[in-house]
Design an enzyme around this catalytic site. Sequence first.
Site, short mmCIF file in Angstrom:
data_model
loop_
_atom_site.label_atom_id
_atom_site.label_comp_id
_atom_site.label_asym_id
_atom_site.label_seq_id
_atom_site.Cartn_x
_atom_site.Cartn_y
_atom_site.Cartn_z
N CYS A 274 0.83 -1.21 0.00
CA CYS A 274 0.00 0.00 0.00
C CYS A 274 0.87 1.26 0.00
CB CYS A 274 -0.97 -0.03 1.18
SG CYS A 274 -2.34 1.12 0.94
N HIS B 90 -3.96 -5.02 -0.02
CA HIS B 90 -3.51 -5.56 1.27
C HIS B 90 -3.52 -7.07 1.26
CE1 HIS B 90 -3.36 -1.81 3.63
NE2 HIS B 90 -4.18 -1.39 2.68
N GLU C 43 -2.67 -8.93 3.41
CA GLU C 43 -2.99 -9.44 4.75
C GLU C 43 -4.50 -9.36 5.04
OE1 GLU C 43 -1.89 -6.52 4.11
OE2 GLU C 43 -2.81 -5.04 5.43
#
Lengths: 371, 1078
Positions: free
Chosen positions: A257, A343, A345
């Site tokens: 990001c 992202h 994650e």
Amino acid sequence: MLGLEDGSTWWGEAFGDATNASGEVVFNTAMTGYQEVASDASYNGQIVVMTYPLIGSYGVFARAAESRIPWVEALVVRELEATCREGTTELDAYLRAHGVPGLAGIDTRALVRRLRAQGTVRGAILQVPPHLAGDAEVANEAVAKARATAALAQRPLVVESTASSRQVGAGPKVALLDTGVKENQIRCLVDRGATVRTFPATATARDVLQWAPDGIVISNGPGDPAAIPQVSQNVKILLDAAVQRGPARPLPILGICLGHQLVGRAIGATTSRLPFGHHGSNHPVRDEATGAVVITSQNHEFQVDEASIPSTSGFVVSSRNLNDGSVEGLRHRTLPIRTYQYHPEGAPGPRDNEPAFDLFLADVRAAVARK
Amino acid sequence: MKVLLIGSGPILIGQAAEFDYAGTQACRALREEGITTVLVNSNPATIMTDPGVADVTYIEPLTVEVLTRVIERERPDGLLATLGGQTGLNLAVQLADAGVLERYGVRLLGTPLDAIRKAEDREAFKRLLIEIGEPVPESTTAHTVDEALAFADTIGFPLVVRPAYTLGGTGGGFAYDREQLATVAGRGIAASPIGQVLVERSLVGWKELEYEVMRDGAGTCITICNMENIDPMGVHTGDSIVVAPSQTLSDKEYQQLRTAALKIIRALGIEGGCNVQFAMHPEHAPGDGPTPYYVIEVNPRVSRSSALASKATGYPIARVAAKIAIGKRLADIPNAVTKRTTAAFEPTLDYVVVKIPRWPFDKFRTADRRLGTQMKATGEVMAIDRTFEAALQKALRSLEIKGQGLLWESPAWTGEQDGAAFAERWLSTTATDDRLWRILAALRRGASVDLVHERTGIDRWFLRRMSRIVRFAEDELQGRTPTPALLRRAKRLGFSDADIAVLTGILPTDVRGLRTQWGIVPVYKMVDTCAAEFEAVTPYFYSTYEQENEAEPLPKPRAIVLGSGPIRIGQGIEFDCCCVQASASLAERGVAAIMVNSNPETVSTDFDASARLYFEPLDEESIASVIANEGGNVDVLAQFGGQTALNLADRIDAIGGRVQGTTPDAIGLAEDRRRFHEFADALGIPQPPGGTADSLAEASRIASGIGYPVLVRPSYVLGGRGMEIAYGPDDLERYFGHALEAGTGRVLVDKYLRGREVEVDAVSDGERTLVAGIMEHIERAGVHSGDSFAAYPAPNVLPAERDEIVRLTETIARSLPVKGLLNIQFIVEGGRVWVLEVNPRASRTVPFLTKVTGVPLVRLAVAIAGGSTLEREGYPSGLWPSGDLVALKAPVFSMAKLLDVDTYLGPEMKSTGEVMGVDRTFPPALWKSLVAAGLAPAPSGKVLVTVADKDKAEAEQIVEGFHWLGYEIVATSGTAALCRRLGVPVSEIAKLSEGSDAILRLVRSGQCAAVVNTPTFGKDIDRDGFLIRRAAVEARVPCLTSLDTALAVVQALRASAVSYAVAPLSEYRQPEAVAAAG
Ligand SMILES: Nc1ncnc2c1ncn2[C@@H]1O[C@H](COP(=O)(O)OP(=O)(O)O)[C@@H](O)[C@H]1O
Ligand SMILES: Nc1ncnc2c1ncn2[C@@H]1O[C@H](COP(=O)(O)OP(=O)(O)O)[C@@H](O)[C@H]1O
Ligand SMILES: [Mg+2]
Ligand SMILES: [Mg+2]
């Protein structure tokens, strides 16, 4: 109530902390994960409108916190729900405890349509006693306050968001430059057997390199990448170090990001604002090498401008957003340096892209093996 | 490229209109790609079988033999089988197993066979899940109680025991300790014909969740929608109240299940849509790490849930699945909603969707109303709003159960006014169809959310919201004077004007008046798949009480088509078909069609079926709001949506609309049986003699005047509800008790005529009338028209009778007058024609007749409603010539799913669907309709005949017929005596009442080819007969309860040796072509 710089005003019921707030107003389309959103430091400086109307249903709990505090300037929802789950805290109480105001009862869809049409808009939340509901003077005050709100670039958002250094896990050494990191990035790395040491955004590249990391992560974070030249400079030094070491003694780097945008700037590309950002758990991204499409979790206002990537940089665009074609990832041609605009994650959002961490750790392990 | 699509056949419980929706979308999606589509389906009441949907349409039985012949003739390159429900999927597997696909080089498109097998075979699926590390509930098969106990020792309790091969899990149950397990397993083993039970970890009370997922050939996987069942595990998803998206899952849990679902479809190699069901631990604290869950099952195809997910999200699952099947990638398929993005994304909702099933228990009073692992609902409604409370209330309104709104309570509950005691007595983990109302009643009486949760296992989140509704009604609305603030809050919580009126003690129209005056009107928001992130072009809207309206009035000309709501017995998919055709016809005429409907399963609620779709309940309030939102003065078509739409017709004027076509007054005249009687008498139209009675005494007087038997029924109902034949005064007395309960106290008493029943569908412009066709029922009058076999053209109607039927139809159409569709049922007896009933609307048989005659009834009706005439449309008046084909419509029942329902045919409708058999001559057409309806007896074996005394004489030819066909006749004493008298060899079998269950054993033995059993009418339906009929249903043995059907079966069997044709429908309508094809 919420006043926008375009002059519109939105009246609802207050929740959370009874304070005023201001910031950029953005919307997030994830149907679950309000806590992850609220506690994501990338939202520092922003008032977040949740498009899903019912927010708060399953409470908040430690495991879903993406950092130590909620970072949103304020949360705007259609309806605030009380939790129904054992062992959780009310969202309302959580926000109150951290001084974050909320606004409920808003026609959030109407608000989002306005944000979509206008691009990024600044807004201000005012606490108004019931007898002044709808009051024109209050409305003017809110709009004036919205217009007076500092642009993202004028606030030291990254410095506010970064935390002091810490070290967790066991295994190969991963240095993480914390520009507002989401906790799940650290969890994903540690779960895969890494030692993660975070470095505050104010740390220098030398600090990082002195620790002799086996790999480096440049995390997500709030605001405009162009507003933090020192951090880009640090990133540039780290990249140079990796390039200098070359394929023989590789130093794997992962940018996520804001980290991706910083790498972009470090290699000489420019960054710019998207019309109304990408905030949600459902963004399709195409891998340019394989053609495969993945669903990603996203939260960013800025993008790396593809045309500005110097052809001599050694980097190629590895993935693009399927909806608007914007750059979603960079990859070095020969070195294990990969960045993602989205992202991997998740949190909130799909876990489909966690293989990005597998890939990174494989690179790190390979680097360790070559030592 | 040419692709064969297999439809799902008749509408049955568990496999309904959603597959018409899926098939229609698939045909259109493939044709868009330039692919020639060949469709086979046995169900004529479907949009997919309409001309222009597929390139070639076969309406033939769905058997391997028929499909093989279609393949032989059409030589398709590919077969698409994952859009035709379980039927389509099973046939594809059978065709592959029989080597047919290989022989003709037909490629199975989409999900590969291997994946289908792995997903469908519970054992193989379990192995796969264990391999990839996904949790499955532990289970074992046991043949003895000891085996079951040993398993319990390894995994503990609670356990569920399911006997193998019993229907609806009869004989199974839950066990919480060893003692219970010994009892339940023992009972289950005894109940199972193979003495085997499945013992599995019981997950009753766990959250039940579904994920609708997709995968393309390149491995891209997406989740379309997740759904949470409000009724936890233990109630079939089809019988559960469902919300989308899930409400009680954290993001961690949502992603946990999403990840598992995608992992499973990757491991299976799905190419297309798939539905994955999960159970998740209900009490786990989310802070304590990952939540335990189990995978329950997958459906490797488009399913009922995918139709719901499509409508809930706006994402056209079937369309995309069809494109994936032909090799397209998700990222290459344009998003039809945003027109700018692609199909590769995950829809995100900014509203809440609630689905409530519609059960047939209002029709089947004796049925077992408990809900379990077997689905019982015939249909469902869906509602969309911005809060759960409002969506739930809107869904309740959509159910259209008369008098059963939010505030309804069973008279049986009034005795218990204490909340806790009420919950103890009326709530348990065993759900019933009225559980929602029981919960509301408990909360109303002050039962705590915790107590209700404890009793039902329903998550507190949902109960709190229900409690909020109840508390608002009791504490804020009850007895108050409406103020703007109060009304606004009530509307935002979803209270209907009608309920507000009851609670505040004013009239519903006054509530609307106040609202309008105070500006409290709904706005309409778009279902756009993306929570407004992108600009969308879809015309799909729902109402809500918010700030911004997104649905500006459509420019004129435009017209509202009133839909038909949830599918129920008596009002099935036929009406949805007519609505969709009406929409299309309006579009052809340059009129923008505005559809209003609440049924998520159907084609009518597809966002591209109309110029605009309002997903709303079909009640006065919502239609009034829609009309107002369109700026008033809107034309309304009320003749296509069955009784639902028709019942709204007389209110349209008052709420600012204009009914097009037949006027509300003419409708009322035809619908009100008393008014119609007078009208018909004045015109000299013969009707069965009778009268209307408000009391038993009056009824008895009428009955003795016209003579028994008489037919009694309440006025103004659909599907023969509450209708019975009374053979004497006792019957009449018993009936009156029920009738008062069923609603209207007014009862019609008619002479019961035992003639042939005939039915017509016609279209009239008020001057001239076109009778599309005359259909003759195989069963005599007394069997509901919806449950009868109907033959077209009418085989036994004499020319003079035919002329009389046409003349009466024309007279009635002209005199009412009718401008549009008209259905009349007649009884023909001894050269005389009686009018039974006139329906000034589209009927159940309109799709069937449209298909066999080619007369576009709906299109003509729409044209006439819009001011045209038959002449201008180029159509003649009188009877449309019938051509060379013969077509039979056969009813299909879902009795296997409804325990305790008697299957005998009577004046109350019981069937859920229909099929069609079409051919050159009567016998093969009949045979095909029997095969398609699943009523064809095995080619050899035993036929059990046991008929009531009154039917013995007529049974003679049936007994002889079966005998000559080579079947072995088995009969009970009286019928056996009859056989011996006829010289037909017979084995006599003891009656149940003689203390032997030999007869039931015979039915279940697998040797029984058919059962012929007529009920002994009178005081109570005979218990023996009931058990025999149920045994037959459960053993899937054709059970013929009408001698007329039985005789037809004999006839058809005689002809079954003769070859039958397999040809596209259009060819049957052209004489030469079929003859040439042989
Ligand atoms: N182990 C179990 N314990 C409790 N209920 C179960 C269990 N397995 C299935 N069920 C219930 O039975 C229903 C039907 O089972 P399922 O396997 O989905 O069959 P179907 O093919 O009919 O959908 C489920 O929706 C669920 O509510
Ligand atoms: N007078 C009658 N004599 C014999 N059978 C009748 C008579 N009236 C009705 N029926 C039977 O009852 C069925 C249902 O009656 P109908 O008036 O058509 O009600 P519905 O509104 O349910 O269609 C008919 O299809 C017919 O078989
Ligand atoms: Mg299931
Ligand atoms: Mg009828």
